[in-house]
Write a protein that holds these residues in place. Structure first.
Motif, PDB file in Angstrom:
ATOM      1  N   SER A   1       0.858  -1.187   0.000  1.00  0.00           N
ATOM      2  CA  SER A   1       0.000   0.000   0.000  1.00  0.00           C
ATOM      3  C   SER A   1       0.891   1.233   0.000  1.00  0.00           C
ATOM      4  CB  SER A   1      -0.917  -0.003   1.223  1.00  0.00           C
ATOM      5  OG  SER A   1      -0.143   0.163   2.392  1.00  0.00           O
ATOM      6  N   GLU A   2       0.251   2.397   0.167  1.00  0.00           N
ATOM      7  CA  GLU A   2       1.014   3.640   0.178  1.00  0.00           C
ATOM      8  C   GLU A   2       1.904   3.731   1.398  1.00  0.00           C
ATOM      9  OE1 GLU A   2      -1.635   6.942  -0.052  1.00  0.00           O
ATOM     10  OE2 GLU A   2      -2.430   6.317  -1.972  1.00  0.00           O
ATOM     11  N   ASP A   3       1.567   3.046   2.414  1.00  0.00           N
ATOM     12  CA  ASP A   3       2.313   3.131   3.659  1.00  0.00           C
ATOM     13  C   ASP A   3       3.381   2.058   3.770  1.00  0.00           C
ATOM     14  OD1 ASP A   3       0.768   5.255   4.443  1.00  0.00           O
ATOM     15  OD2 ASP A   3      -0.779   3.960   5.316  1.00  0.00           O
ATOM     16  N   THR A   4       3.540   1.251   2.750  1.00  0.00           N
ATOM     17  CA  THR A   4       4.528   0.182   2.810  1.00  0.00           C
ATOM     18  C   THR A   4       5.914   0.800   2.786  1.00  0.00           C
ATOM     19  OG1 THR A   4       3.034  -1.264   1.600  1.00  0.00           O
ATOM     20  CG2 THR A   4       5.328  -1.919   1.698  1.00  0.00           C
ATOM     21  N   ASN A   5       6.756   0.384   3.718  1.00  0.00           N
ATOM     22  CA  ASN A   5       8.139   0.861   3.777  1.00  0.00           C
ATOM     23  C   ASN A   5       9.044  -0.119   3.046  1.00  0.00           C
ATOM     24  OD1 ASN A   5       7.597   3.133   5.279  1.00  0.00           O
ATOM     25  ND2 ASN A   5       7.737   2.048   7.227  1.00  0.00           N
ATOM     26  N   LEU A   6       9.975   0.452   2.327  1.00  0.00           N
ATOM     27  CA  LEU A   6      10.925  -0.357   1.587  1.00  0.00           C
ATOM     28  C   LEU A   6      12.306   0.149   1.949  1.00  0.00           C
ATOM     29  CD1 LEU A   6      11.210  -2.536  -0.600  1.00  0.00           C
ATOM     30  CD2 LEU A   6      11.158  -0.713  -2.287  1.00  0.00           C
ATOM     31  N   THR A   7      13.172  -0.724   2.349  1.00  0.00           N
ATOM     32  CA  THR A   7      14.523  -0.313   2.704  1.00  0.00           C
ATOM     33  C   THR A   7      15.492  -0.899   1.691  1.00  0.00           C
ATOM     34  OG1 THR A   7      14.759  -2.195   4.169  1.00  0.00           O
ATOM     35  CG2 THR A   7      14.049  -0.140   5.166  1.00  0.00           C
ATOM     36  N   ILE A   8      16.275   0.016   1.104  1.00  0.00           N
ATOM     37  CA  ILE A   8      17.301  -0.396   0.140  1.00  0.00           C
ATOM     38  C   ILE A   8      18.608   0.192   0.634  1.00  0.00           C
ATOM     39  CG2 ILE A   8      18.078  -0.223  -2.253  1.00  0.00           C
ATOM     40  CD1 ILE A   8      15.226   0.128  -3.108  1.00  0.00           C
ATOM     41  N   PRO A   9      19.641  -0.592   0.623  1.00  0.00           N
ATOM     42  CA  PRO A   9      20.925  -0.054   1.074  1.00  0.00           C
ATOM     43  C   PRO A   9      21.376   1.086   0.146  1.00  0.00           C
ATOM     44  CG  PRO A   9      21.012  -2.451   0.928  1.00  0.00           C
ATOM     45  CD  PRO A   9      19.705  -2.008   0.360  1.00  0.00           C
ATOM     46  N   LEU A  10      22.062   2.047   0.702  1.00  0.00           N
ATOM     47  CA  LEU A  10      22.549   3.222  -0.031  1.00  0.00           C
ATOM     48  C   LEU A  10      23.485   2.800  -1.169  1.00  0.00           C
ATOM     49  CD1 LEU A  10      22.541   6.276  -0.206  1.00  0.00           C
ATOM     50  CD2 LEU A  10      24.469   6.295   1.377  1.00  0.00           C
ATOM     51  N   LYS A  11      24.267   1.770  -0.919  1.00  0.00           N
ATOM     52  CA  LYS A  11      25.194   1.254  -1.916  1.00  0.00           C
ATOM     53  C   LYS A  11      24.419   0.808  -3.165  1.00  0.00           C
ATOM     54  CE  LYS A  11      26.817  -2.999  -1.231  1.00  0.00           C
ATOM     55  NZ  LYS A  11      27.634  -4.134  -0.793  1.00  0.00           N
ATOM     56  N   ASN A  12      23.274   0.172  -3.004  1.00  0.00           N
ATOM     57  CA  ASN A  12      22.470  -0.286  -4.140  1.00  0.00           C
ATOM     58  C   ASN A  12      21.845   0.900  -4.896  1.00  0.00           C
ATOM     59  OD1 ASN A  12      23.134  -2.838  -3.421  1.00  0.00           O
ATOM     60  ND2 ASN A  12      21.109  -3.394  -2.623  1.00  0.00           N
ATOM     61  N   ILE A  13      21.390   1.896  -4.153  1.00  0.00           N
ATOM     62  CA  ILE A  13      20.806   3.086  -4.787  1.00  0.00           C
ATOM     63  C   ILE A  13      21.866   3.802  -5.632  1.00  0.00           C
ATOM     64  CG2 ILE A  13      19.842   5.375  -4.375  1.00  0.00           C
ATOM     65  CD1 ILE A  13      18.358   4.203  -2.008  1.00  0.00           C
ATOM     66  N   LEU A  14      23.064   3.973  -5.068  1.00  0.00           N
ATOM     67  CA  LEU A  14      24.150   4.617  -5.819  1.00  0.00           C
ATOM     68  C   LEU A  14      24.528   3.774  -7.040  1.00  0.00           C
ATOM     69  CD1 LEU A  14      26.444   5.938  -2.936  1.00  0.00           C
ATOM     70  CD2 LEU A  14      24.901   7.240  -4.401  1.00  0.00           C
ATOM     71  N   GLY A  15      24.522   2.479  -6.904  1.00  0.00           N
ATOM     72  CA  GLY A  15      24.806   1.589  -8.036  1.00  0.00           C
ATOM     73  C   GLY A  15      23.771   1.750  -9.140  1.00  0.00           C
ATOM     74  N   MET A  16      22.483   1.821  -8.749  1.00  0.00           N
ATOM     75  CA  MET A  16      21.427   2.005  -9.739  1.00  0.00           C
ATOM     76  C   MET A  16      21.552   3.364 -10.431  1.00  0.00           C
ATOM     77  SD  MET A  16      17.955   0.334  -8.225  1.00  0.00           S
ATOM     78  CE  MET A  16      18.186   0.236  -6.464  1.00  0.00           C
ATOM     79  N   ILE A  17      21.889   4.401  -9.681  1.00  0.00           N
ATOM     80  CA  ILE A  17      22.075   5.731 -10.272  1.00  0.00           C
ATOM     81  C   ILE A  17      23.263   5.702 -11.249  1.00  0.00           C
ATOM     82  CG2 ILE A  17      22.739   8.118  -9.780  1.00  0.00           C
ATOM     83  CD1 ILE A  17      21.092   7.897  -7.189  1.00  0.00           C
ATOM     84  N   ALA A  18      24.365   5.069 -10.843  1.00  0.00           N
ATOM     85  CA  ALA A  18      25.548   4.966 -11.710  1.00  0.00           C
ATOM     86  C   ALA A  18      25.211   4.149 -12.956  1.00  0.00           C
ATOM     87  CB  ALA A  18      26.707   4.348 -10.948  1.00  0.00           C
ATOM     88  N   LEU A  19      24.491   3.046 -12.791  1.00  0.00           N
ATOM     89  CA  LEU A  19      24.105   2.226 -13.937  1.00  0.00           C
ATOM     90  C   LEU A  19      23.220   3.015 -14.888  1.00  0.00           C
ATOM     91  CD1 LEU A  19      24.056  -0.608 -15.272  1.00  0.00           C
ATOM     92  CD2 LEU A  19      21.938  -0.990 -14.005  1.00  0.00           C
ATOM     93  N   THR A  20      22.276   3.777 -14.344  1.00  0.00           N
ATOM     94  CA  THR A  20      21.406   4.610 -15.182  1.00  0.00           C
ATOM     95  C   THR A  20      22.220   5.650 -15.936  1.00  0.00           C
ATOM     96  OG1 THR A  20      19.602   4.303 -13.588  1.00  0.00           O
ATOM     97  CG2 THR A  20      19.373   6.102 -15.171  1.00  0.00           C
ATOM     98  N   ALA A  21      23.186   6.279 -15.258  1.00  0.00           N
ATOM     99  CA  ALA A  21      24.033   7.285 -15.907  1.00  0.00           C
ATOM    100  C   ALA A  21      24.876   6.653 -17.026  1.00  0.00           C
ATOM    101  CB  ALA A  21      24.930   7.960 -14.873  1.00  0.00           C
ATOM    102  N   VAL A  22      25.465   5.490 -16.747  1.00  0.00           N
ATOM    103  CA  VAL A  22      26.282   4.812 -17.755  1.00  0.00           C
ATOM    104  C   VAL A  22      25.415   4.385 -18.938  1.00  0.00           C
ATOM    105  CG1 VAL A  22      27.637   2.731 -18.201  1.00  0.00           C
ATOM    106  CG2 VAL A  22      28.089   4.083 -16.162  1.00  0.00           C
ATOM    107  N   ALA A  23      24.227   3.853 -18.658  1.00  0.00           N
ATOM    108  CA  ALA A  23      23.336   3.426 -19.733  1.00  0.00           C
ATOM    109  C   ALA A  23      22.902   4.622 -20.581  1.00  0.00           C
ATOM    110  CB  ALA A  23      22.123   2.706 -19.164  1.00  0.00           C
ATOM    111  N   THR A  24      22.626   5.750 -19.940  1.00  0.00           N
ATOM    112  CA  THR A  24      22.230   6.960 -20.669  1.00  0.00           C
ATOM    113  C   THR A  24      23.375   7.454 -21.545  1.00  0.00           C
ATOM    114  OG1 THR A  24      20.728   7.566 -18.877  1.00  0.00           O
ATOM    115  CG2 THR A  24      21.333   9.305 -20.422  1.00  0.00           C
ATOM    116  N   MET A  25      24.587   7.490 -21.005  1.00  0.00           N
ATOM    117  CA  MET A  25      25.753   7.928 -21.780  1.00  0.00           C
ATOM    118  C   MET A  25      26.005   6.981 -22.949  1.00  0.00           C
ATOM    119  SD  MET A  25      28.336   9.443 -18.814  1.00  0.00           S
ATOM    120  CE  MET A  25      29.604   8.386 -19.328  1.00  0.00           C
ATOM    121  N   ALA A  26      25.858   5.686 -22.734  1.00  0.00           N
ATOM    122  CA  ALA A  26      26.059   4.713 -23.800  1.00  0.00           C
ATOM    123  C   ALA A  26      25.010   4.904 -24.894  1.00  0.00           C
ATOM    124  CB  ALA A  26      25.997   3.294 -23.243  1.00  0.00           C
ATOM    125  N   TYR A  27      23.773   5.136 -24.490  1.00  0.00           N
ATOM    126  CA  TYR A  27      22.712   5.348 -25.472  1.00  0.00           C
ATOM    127  C   TYR A  27      23.015   6.559 -26.349  1.00  0.00           C
ATOM    128  CZ  TYR A  27      18.296   6.806 -27.481  1.00  0.00           C
ATOM    129  OH  TYR A  27      17.324   7.227 -28.358  1.00  0.00           O
TER     130      TYR A  27
END
Length: 120
Positions: free
Chosen positions: A5-31
């Protein structure tokens, strides 16, 4: 299974979030790099096509004289025309000389026959 629901909490480690941001940036640059390279190649193909087309037109139209001529070609054409006129004049002179040779031969034959008649 847990209810989402809207109140569901999701915890993701900061390392994974930074990895996803870096992957998105690399994928965008490659595109965008691939897109830029494709655009460059397409432009190159278009320019090559234009060059090939104009080369084909040149190859066909230049020998026909439809694209003009070089100054050296014009000079050569004038010289060739002059030589053609000279050849025509020489042929006419050759015909006249041949005709005169025949006349001289005829006159010599007549002269020889008159001389031989008068000596007899």
């Amino acid at each position: 299974m847990a209810a989402i629901s809207e109140d569901t909490n999701l915890t993701i480690p900061l390392k994974n979030i930074l990895g996803m941001i870096a992957l998105t940036a690399v994928a965008t640059m490659a595109y965008f790099s691939i897109e830029s390279r494709l655009t460059t190649l397409e432009h190159s193909v278009d320019m090559t096509y234009v060059e090939i087309k104009s080369n084909s037109e040149f190859r066909i139209l230049w020998p026909r004289g439809q694209l003009g001529s070089l100054p050296a070609d014009a000079r050569q054409d004038m010289l060739i025309e002059g030589l053609e006129r000279d050849v025509v004049e020489l042929r006419e002179m050759q015909d006249r000389v041949h005709e005169l040779t025949i006349r001289i031969g005829t006159l010599e034959a007549l002269f020889d026959t008159k001389n031989s008649e008068s000596t007899n």
